[in-house]
Write an enzyme that holds these catalytic residues in place. Sequence first.
Site, mmCIF file in Angstrom:
data_model
loop_
_atom_site.group_PDB
_atom_site.id
_atom_site.type_symbol
_atom_site.label_atom_id
_atom_site.label_comp_id
_atom_site.label_asym_id
_atom_site.label_seq_id
_atom_site.Cartn_x
_atom_site.Cartn_y
_atom_site.Cartn_z
ATOM 1 N N GLU A 1 0.978 -1.395 -0.112
ATOM 2 C CA GLU A 1 -0.047 -0.140 0.051
ATOM 3 C C GLU A 1 0.735 1.201 -0.009
ATOM 4 O OE1 GLU A 1 -2.675 0.412 3.238
ATOM 5 O OE2 GLU A 1 -3.921 1.740 2.182
ATOM 6 N N GLU B 1 2.356 9.630 7.658
ATOM 7 C CA GLU B 1 2.217 8.326 8.365
ATOM 8 C C GLU B 1 3.350 7.613 8.236
ATOM 9 O OE1 GLU B 1 -1.605 5.946 8.317
ATOM 10 O OE2 GLU B 1 -2.401 7.696 7.626
ATOM 11 N N ASP C 1 -5.330 3.835 -1.713
ATOM 12 C CA ASP C 1 -6.288 4.039 -0.858
ATOM 13 C C ASP C 1 -6.781 5.611 -1.133
ATOM 14 O OD1 ASP C 1 -7.236 5.427 1.643
ATOM 15 O OD2 ASP C 1 -6.437 3.877 2.773
ATOM 16 N N HIS D 1 -5.093 8.281 1.297
ATOM 17 C CA HIS D 1 -3.865 8.625 0.847
ATOM 18 C C HIS D 1 -3.482 9.455 -0.585
ATOM 19 C CE1 HIS D 1 -2.972 6.436 4.369
ATOM 20 N NE2 HIS D 1 -3.513 5.431 3.914
ATOM 21 N N HIS E 1 -8.668 0.731 -0.889
ATOM 22 C CA HIS E 1 -9.391 1.193 -0.064
ATOM 23 C C HIS E 1 -10.045 2.594 -0.216
ATOM 24 C CE1 HIS E 1 -6.700 -0.729 3.354
ATOM 25 N NE2 HIS E 1 -7.619 -1.503 3.091
ATOM 26 N N ARG F 1 -11.342 11.237 6.077
ATOM 27 C CA ARG F 1 -11.312 10.242 6.652
ATOM 28 C C ARG F 1 -12.326 9.277 7.118
ATOM 29 N NH1 ARG F 1 -5.711 6.295 8.016
ATOM 30 N NH2 ARG F 1 -6.116 5.198 6.149
ATOM 31 N N GLU G 1 -12.509 1.598 4.387
ATOM 32 C CA GLU G 1 -11.315 1.680 5.696
ATOM 33 C C GLU G 1 -11.247 3.153 6.233
ATOM 34 O OE1 GLU G 1 -7.171 2.209 5.176
ATOM 35 O OE2 GLU G 1 -6.769 0.603 6.383
#
Length: 272
Positions: free
Chosen positions: A153, A159, A186, A189, A212, A218, A247
């Site tokens: 990923e 992060e 995702d 991201h 995701h 989020r 997610e």
Amino acid sequence: MFQYALCASPGAALHEPVLFREDFDKLFPKAKELGFGGVEIHLRDAADADADMLEKLSRASGVKVAAIATGLAKRIDGLTLIDTDEAGRRRAIQRLKGHIDLAARFGCPVIIGSMRGNLPSGDAASEAYRLLAASIRELADYTGSKNCSIAFEAINRYENNYLNTAAETAAFLKEVNSEKVGMMLDAFHMNMEETDMHAALWEHRDKLLHVHLADNTRLFPGSGSLDFKALLRTLRQCGYGGWLSMEYLPLPDEETAALWGIEYMKGIEKMG
Ligand code: LER
Ligand code: MN
């Protein structure tokens, strides 16, 4: 028609972006009731799950195991694939072999993201990058003829301090050079890292194993400013046939967040 999965992890902390925290026996019927065809299971250690029981619950409900995610092994136990303490790196690899064995029971990908760790500064960075490639290659060899793959990923810079974009991840996968390792992207991201997330998806479509979904907040799709209609159009053009796995944070509460997310996605899918 896309297939949607619900991210779950029994006992997960409230700040984790998963939508179900109760035991597995409640997860499968609940996912079905909410309209999900699959569940993505986040596990610190595969030994925390009873594979026979998961198989039974999946068969009984018709809800598939869409993926096994591994980031909790980093967040709870601090395991990374670039640990310069060789014993620590071996523990990380061993832990992931357990995740791979579990995923092979369900023919689904194992997601590796946070376990890449963060690169140290200076000269040590290139050695860490080399260690990551060697670790992933070893895990790819371990998947061998097993019925599963590794989905690596791309994660945003706040992060993880490297492999943030699809292009960087593709370059890394080229170095790993294994058919058993692909990319996962995702929306949360990508929104931070890609100049154009649609171009990124299109360019790397051949390697894309898993996706995701979360809005830019989020939270559930539809809560923020991401254009999910355009995202679905791009994924359709890419011929993407994998899961769209929800997610995101469980707000206002897990069940409402799951329901609002899937209803929003299915609603815009109907609009074409
Ligand atoms: C894992 O899938 C992910 O997206 C990370 O941001 C979780 O912290
Ligand atoms: Mn993710």
